[in-house]
Design a protein around this motif. Sequence first.
Motif, PDB file in Angstrom:
ATOM      1  N   GLU A 139      98.450  80.304  25.107  1.00 43.44           N
ATOM      2  CA  GLU A 139      98.476  79.098  24.288  1.00 43.44           C
ATOM      3  C   GLU A 139      97.848  77.960  25.075  1.00 43.44           C
ATOM      4  O   GLU A 139      98.196  77.714  26.226  1.00 43.44           O
ATOM      5  CB  GLU A 139      99.916  78.711  23.917  1.00 43.44           C
ATOM      6  CG  GLU A 139      99.946  77.518  22.980  1.00 43.44           C
ATOM      7  CD  GLU A 139     101.324  76.908  22.786  1.00 43.44           C
ATOM      8  OE1 GLU A 139     102.304  77.431  23.351  1.00 43.44           O
ATOM      9  OE2 GLU A 139     101.413  75.895  22.083  1.00 43.44           O
ATOM     10  N   ASP A 165      94.845  73.383  22.157  1.00 45.52           N
ATOM     11  CA  ASP A 165      94.133  73.471  20.877  1.00 45.52           C
ATOM     12  C   ASP A 165      94.584  74.639  20.004  1.00 45.52           C
ATOM     13  O   ASP A 165      94.291  74.660  18.813  1.00 45.52           O
ATOM     14  CB  ASP A 165      92.630  73.626  21.131  1.00 45.52           C
ATOM     15  CG  ASP A 165      92.067  72.424  21.859  1.00 45.52           C
ATOM     16  OD1 ASP A 165      92.541  71.310  21.566  1.00 45.52           O
ATOM     17  OD2 ASP A 165      91.191  72.603  22.718  1.00 45.52           O
ATOM     18  N   GLY A 166      95.234  75.615  20.602  1.00 50.45           N
ATOM     19  CA  GLY A 166      95.646  76.766  19.801  1.00 50.45           C
ATOM     20  C   GLY A 166      95.986  77.959  20.659  1.00 50.45           C
ATOM     21  O   GLY A 166      96.284  77.820  21.844  1.00 50.45           O
ATOM     22  N   ILE A 213      99.661  77.016  13.296  1.00 52.59           N
ATOM     23  CA  ILE A 213      98.294  77.541  13.301  1.00 52.59           C
ATOM     24  C   ILE A 213      97.620  77.291  11.957  1.00 52.59           C
ATOM     25  O   ILE A 213      98.194  77.511  10.899  1.00 52.59           O
ATOM     26  CB  ILE A 213      98.304  79.055  13.633  1.00 52.59           C
ATOM     27  CG1 ILE A 213      98.697  79.266  15.097  1.00 52.59           C
ATOM     28  CG2 ILE A 213      96.946  79.693  13.348  1.00 52.59           C
ATOM     29  CD1 ILE A 213      99.008  80.684  15.462  1.00 52.59           C
ATOM     30  N   ARG A 240      91.204  78.558   9.810  1.00 51.55           N
ATOM     31  CA  ARG A 240      90.174  78.469  10.849  1.00 51.55           C
ATOM     32  C   ARG A 240      90.293  79.573  11.905  1.00 51.55           C
ATOM     33  O   ARG A 240      89.705  79.464  12.980  1.00 51.55           O
ATOM     34  CB  ARG A 240      90.240  77.095  11.509  1.00 51.55           C
ATOM     35  CG  ARG A 240      89.742  75.971  10.565  1.00 51.55           C
ATOM     36  CD  ARG A 240      89.492  74.695  11.337  1.00 51.55           C
ATOM     37  NE  ARG A 240      90.720  74.205  11.959  1.00 51.55           N
ATOM     38  CZ  ARG A 240      90.791  73.730  13.209  1.00 51.55           C
ATOM     39  NH1 ARG A 240      89.717  73.690  13.960  1.00 51.55           N
ATOM     40  NH2 ARG A 240      91.933  73.293  13.694  1.00 51.55           N
ATOM     41  N   THR A 267      90.816  83.833  17.936  1.00 53.39           N
ATOM     42  CA  THR A 267      91.085  82.431  18.235  1.00 53.39           C
ATOM     43  C   THR A 267      91.869  81.838  17.085  1.00 53.39           C
ATOM     44  O   THR A 267      91.440  81.922  15.932  1.00 53.39           O
ATOM     45  CB  THR A 267      89.758  81.670  18.429  1.00 53.39           C
ATOM     46  OG1 THR A 267      88.972  82.395  19.378  1.00 53.39           O
ATOM     47  CG2 THR A 267      89.985  80.274  18.951  1.00 53.39           C
ATOM     48  N   PRO A 316      93.346  78.412  16.014  1.00 54.04           N
ATOM     49  CA  PRO A 316      93.480  76.989  16.310  1.00 54.04           C
ATOM     50  C   PRO A 316      94.712  76.384  15.637  1.00 54.04           C
ATOM     51  O   PRO A 316      95.110  76.808  14.560  1.00 54.04           O
ATOM     52  CB  PRO A 316      92.200  76.374  15.719  1.00 54.04           C
ATOM     53  CG  PRO A 316      91.448  77.477  15.094  1.00 54.04           C
ATOM     54  CD  PRO A 316      92.307  78.678  15.023  1.00 54.04           C
ATOM     55  N   LYS A 317      95.281  75.400  16.300  1.00 49.09           N
ATOM     56  CA  LYS A 317      96.390  74.668  15.683  1.00 49.09           C
ATOM     57  C   LYS A 317      95.801  73.644  14.721  1.00 49.09           C
ATOM     58  O   LYS A 317      94.694  73.163  14.920  1.00 49.09           O
ATOM     59  CB  LYS A 317      97.192  73.927  16.760  1.00 49.09           C
ATOM     60  CG  LYS A 317      97.991  74.845  17.642  1.00 49.09           C
ATOM     61  CD  LYS A 317      98.738  74.051  18.698  1.00 49.09           C
ATOM     62  CE  LYS A 317      99.251  74.958  19.774  1.00 49.09           C
ATOM     63  NZ  LYS A 317      99.678  74.233  20.979  1.00 49.09           N
ATOM     64  N   SER A 318      96.542  73.345  13.680  1.00 46.67           N
ATOM     65  CA  SER A 318      96.031  72.344  12.748  1.00 46.67           C
ATOM     66  C   SER A 318      96.090  70.979  13.423  1.00 46.67           C
ATOM     67  O   SER A 318      96.921  70.727  14.286  1.00 46.67           O
ATOM     68  CB  SER A 318      96.826  72.364  11.447  1.00 46.67           C
ATOM     69  OG  SER A 318      98.172  72.086  11.702  1.00 46.67           O
ATOM     70  N   GLU A 319      95.184  70.118  12.996  1.00 46.50           N
ATOM     71  CA  GLU A 319      95.036  68.808  13.642  1.00 46.50           C
ATOM     72  C   GLU A 319      96.346  68.027  13.638  1.00 46.50           C
ATOM     73  O   GLU A 319      96.661  67.302  14.563  1.00 46.50           O
ATOM     74  CB  GLU A 319      93.948  67.989  12.932  1.00 46.50           C
ATOM     75  CG  GLU A 319      92.540  68.568  13.079  1.00 46.50           C
ATOM     76  CD  GLU A 319      92.064  68.628  14.522  1.00 46.50           C
ATOM     77  OE1 GLU A 319      92.419  67.724  15.292  1.00 46.50           O
ATOM     78  OE2 GLU A 319      91.357  69.593  14.873  1.00 46.50           O
ATOM     79  N   LYS A 373      98.702  68.728  16.692  1.00 39.61           N
ATOM     80  CA  LYS A 373      98.222  68.584  18.065  1.00 39.61           C
ATOM     81  C   LYS A 373      98.854  67.357  18.706  1.00 39.61           C
ATOM     82  O   LYS A 373      98.994  66.315  18.069  1.00 39.61           O
ATOM     83  CB  LYS A 373      96.705  68.420  18.078  1.00 39.61           C
ATOM     84  CG  LYS A 373      95.980  69.733  18.089  1.00 39.61           C
ATOM     85  CD  LYS A 373      94.526  69.481  18.359  1.00 39.61           C
ATOM     86  CE  LYS A 373      93.707  70.662  17.912  1.00 39.61           C
ATOM     87  NZ  LYS A 373      92.299  70.323  17.882  1.00 39.61           N
TER      88      LYS A 373
END
Lengths: 127, 155
Positions: free
Chosen positions: A31, A34-35, A94, A98, A111, A113-116, A119
Amino acid sequence: MKALIQNDTRPANAERAQANPYATPEVNIYETKDGYVLEAEMPGVNKDGLEITLEGHEITLTGRPANEVVSGETLFRERLGADYRRVFDLDPAIDTARISARMNQGVLFLTLPKSEAVKPRKIVVSE
Amino acid sequence: MNIVKWQRPTLTNWPGFGRLSDLRDEIDRLFESPLTELTRTSQLLSGWTPALDVHEDKNNFIVKAELPGMKREDIEVSLHDGTLSISGERKAETKHEDAEVYRAERFFGRFQRTVTLPAAVAADKVKAAYKDGVLTITLPKTEEAKPKQIDVSVN
């Protein structure tokens, strides 16, 4: 509390009750801010044999090795030759839209990514 | 003033339970997995032993080894006195230095496997190919080692 990518959270016993014809790929999960990055070993599987399905926050990785034509007889066998499969429960943070994947020499790199919105972000204090 | 209402932490959030059931799952899996997977588990202690198959047809021995995620130049194949040796080093493709590690099941580092071939092979005609993480080595038998059809004429 920190949510992680969990392993095999579907009803475990029901899953195991039926004879398991799948091999479990070995994985590394990291982790970052960013994700998540997930690496899964599926030797013999190429892009075409890979299937990734997402149901809600449950991700299923299935890999079918490309058919190998081997003539003659087998003297020694260690390779399982089975399809690979593993299920993970995803951190709700997550951004499933994306998620991206690539395959390199039998290793799947996923990959996530975490949602904006989730973050960590710095809030600037104004005087 | 509170921005978020304080809630009493519930028992299910206690990390101990999750860990414990994980452990129980692992033990269950250990007992239920076939022997081949058990021997694979032991690689935690002994390093990496890539799975390997050996086939034989009329003209060749074919050795297939599972080496996912390697670079071609990091794989070494050698033949000495009828013994095939596959060795190399697997390096992590990407460094995750500031990352938190949740699972680390993949092995990185050196490995070696050797196979003693049951018959003589033509060392100069050995071919190796690496595709989808599987190394395939084709070792042609020498003319002497090939099975021969002997015609017997009956008068």
